[in-house]
Design an enzyme around this catalytic site. Structure first.
Site, PDB file in Angstrom:
ATOM      1  N   TYR A 144      39.884-113.452 -13.151  1.00  0.00           N
ATOM      2  CA  TYR A 144      40.331-112.199 -13.771  1.00  0.00           C
ATOM      3  C   TYR A 144      39.890-112.119 -15.326  1.00  0.00           C
ATOM      4  O   TYR A 144      39.975-113.346 -15.964  1.00  0.00           O
ATOM      5  CB  TYR A 144      42.065-112.416 -13.879  1.00  0.00           C
ATOM      6  CG  TYR A 144      42.689-111.362 -14.528  1.00  0.00           C
ATOM      7  CD1 TYR A 144      42.648-109.720 -14.120  1.00  0.00           C
ATOM      8  CD2 TYR A 144      43.452-111.559 -15.509  1.00  0.00           C
ATOM      9  CE1 TYR A 144      43.167-108.953 -14.563  1.00  0.00           C
ATOM     10  CE2 TYR A 144      44.057-110.252 -16.323  1.00  0.00           C
ATOM     11  CZ  TYR A 144      44.031-108.810 -15.592  1.00  0.00           C
ATOM     12  OH  TYR A 144      44.700-107.935 -16.402  1.00  0.00           O
ATOM     13  N   ASP A 239      35.139-117.237 -19.938  1.00  0.00           N
ATOM     14  CA  ASP A 239      36.370-116.316 -20.419  1.00  0.00           C
ATOM     15  C   ASP A 239      37.329-117.661 -20.710  1.00  0.00           C
ATOM     16  O   ASP A 239      37.931-118.113 -19.545  1.00  0.00           O
ATOM     17  CB  ASP A 239      36.686-115.590 -19.507  1.00  0.00           C
ATOM     18  CG  ASP A 239      38.021-114.809 -19.590  1.00  0.00           C
ATOM     19  OD1 ASP A 239      38.915-115.265 -20.775  1.00  0.00           O
ATOM     20  OD2 ASP A 239      38.395-113.958 -18.958  1.00  0.00           O
ATOM     21  N   LYS A 267      45.674-115.291 -25.587  1.00  0.00           N
ATOM     22  CA  LYS A 267      46.945-116.359 -25.104  1.00  0.00           C
ATOM     23  C   LYS A 267      47.605-117.049 -26.442  1.00  0.00           C
ATOM     24  O   LYS A 267      47.987-116.785 -27.577  1.00  0.00           O
ATOM     25  CB  LYS A 267      46.653-116.675 -23.892  1.00  0.00           C
ATOM     26  CG  LYS A 267      46.607-115.723 -22.891  1.00  0.00           C
ATOM     27  CD  LYS A 267      46.763-116.110 -21.195  1.00  0.00           C
ATOM     28  CE  LYS A 267      46.827-114.622 -20.456  1.00  0.00           C
ATOM     29  NZ  LYS A 267      45.931-114.533 -19.552  1.00  0.00           N
TER      30      LYS A 267
END
Ligand code: PLP
Length: 430
Positions: A144, A239, A267
């Site tokens: 994702y 990522d 995050k």
């Protein structure tokens, strides 16, 4: 446990918000039941609108690595607020955080701040395309990268064929430039490269994927990708929105000793505020506007309040290596504790764990890619989720997520988690 207020709010929310939530994973669609509405959080605990307390194993999907409402971050935010909430002009703090990120993350020589992980990955792909003058990129099945159009591509069958959109609204035209590969399979990458030689701008992956449940790279896999990308002039993008500042202060790339060309972050980087970033080699990042021709911008990028929270978080992690020692310890205690409980009940369910990330899969087969992750019994996971929730443990409401531990977990709380696990396993297997 009374959860009437959450139920009432959810019913009301559905009148005004699609599905009642502002991000789909927050609804409990995959596990049944209604989502819990959160009133506040502190340390290892979150509290719902009925004042039930839960031990946190999601931690806002990763950012709260030091636990919730950390006084140090709270104070930094309050102090920053005194000077105004947004300027839309450069600030000293942005320079400071950029310099710090460059010092912490091996691949990053220059960095651009954005407002989310999604923005970071979308921008990184654009820059890679601008830099190489190529259109296609490779992504891994089950990984994702946020909700950008070109990442919402389903796991197709033949990896060499074009991807198909995963969501209405993503056009075939967009999807055709996304090439899919299974994770942990270097041969598949070689075949894709062979079939699309000179057309592939980038290969993006979660080096340690957490978005199909935690899955670990096989020995030599990341180094193998590095080799292929160097040979073919493909920009390798890690990522690390999830793994950055979590698996080590320099992320998975530090832990595995493999340096990509570009890295996307999110995050933890915002200390709980909406922040993302992308960075990499100088000559690539020099392509970003206004230094170079690839346009990317943001009204609230580098927001002073968000930077204050992020800077405080990163400074702390940079100067406290014991955070990672402790998180490893907690991660191993939980994983080995759960494994021995499962074994006693006659089920050696697969547990993937690395540092402060772990996933329990309801299958006894190894989980190394999307195909094997799908072997997990998700009905059993749903029962387990509910059983844990009713014992005051807040898990991600889907099998295909990693859990995130924080330093706020004491040995006593780890004991409580394991006790709840034992009772829950007993309940769902009987
Ligand atoms: C969460 C996540 C994203 C998206 O970040 P948002 O801030 O939700 O847009 C991208 N990549 C990975 C690996 C993620 O875990």
């Amino acid at each position: 446990m009374q959860i009437s207020e959450s139920k009432r709010l959810f019913a009301h929310a559905k009148n005004f918000i699609p599905g009642g939530v502002n991000s789909p994973v927050r609804a409990f669609r995959a596990v049944g039941g209604d989502p819990i509405f959160i009133k506040r959080a502190d340390g290892a605990f979150i509290y719902d609108e009925d004042d039930n307390a839960y031990i946190e194993l999601i931690n806002s999907w990763g950012p709260m690595i030091l636990g919730h409402n950390h006084p140090m971050i709270r104070e930094a935010v309050i102090a920053a607020m005194d000077n105004g909430t947004s300027f839309g002009a450069p600030t000293a703090r942005e320079v400071e955080i950029a310099e710090l990120i460059v010092s912490m993350v091996p691949s990053v020589e220059k960095v651009r701040m954005v407002n989310s992980g999604t923005e970071a990955t979308m921008s990184a792909i654009r820059v890679a395309r601008g830099y190489t003058g190529r259109d296609k990129f490779i992504k891994m099945e089950g990984h994702y990268h946020g909700h950008g159009d070109s990442f919402l591509i389903a796991a197709g069958s033949g990896a060499i064929t074009m991807g198909h959109p995963d969501s209405p609204g993503v056009t075939e035209g967009t999807a055709k430039d996304t090439l899919l590969a299974p994770y942990n399979d270097l041969e598949a990458i070689e075949r894709l490269v062979e079939a699309n030689r000179g057309e592939i701008a980038a290969l993006i992956l979660e080096p340690v994927p957490g978005n199909m449940g935690l899955t670990l790279p096989l020995p030599g896999y990341l180094a193998g990708l590095r080799e292929i990308c160097t040979r073919e002039g493909i920009i390798l993008i890690f990522d690390e929105v999830m793994t950055g500042f979590r698996l080590a202060k320099g992320g998975a790339q530090e832990l595995f000793g493999v340096t990509p060309d570009m890295t996307t972050l999110g995050k933890i980087i915002g200390g709980g505020m909406p922040v993302g970033a992308y960075g990499g080699k100088k000559e690539i990042m020099e392509f970003v506007s206004p230094a170079g021709p690839v346009y990317q911008a943001g009204t609230l990028s580098g927001n002073p309040i968000a930077m204050a929270a992020g800077l405080t978080m990163l400074n702390y992690l940079n100067s406290h290596p014991e955070v990672y020692t402790r998180l490893n310890e907690i991660g191993m205690q939980i994983a080995s504790g759960m494994a021995s409980i499962n074994h006693r009940f006659g089920h050696d369910f697969t547990i993937n764990q690395l540092g402060s990330m772990y996933s329990l899969f309801f299958t006894e087969d190894a989980v190394t890619d999307f195909e094997s992750a799908k072997k997990s019994d998700t009905l059993l996971f749903g029962k387990y989720f509910q059983a844990m929730l009713h014992r005051g443990i807040y898990l991600a409401p889907s099998q295909y997520e990693s859990l995130f531990l924080s330093t706020a977990l004491t040995d006593d709380l780890v004991g409580k988690i394991l006790q709840a696990h034992e009772e829950s396993i007993k309940e769902i297997l009987s």
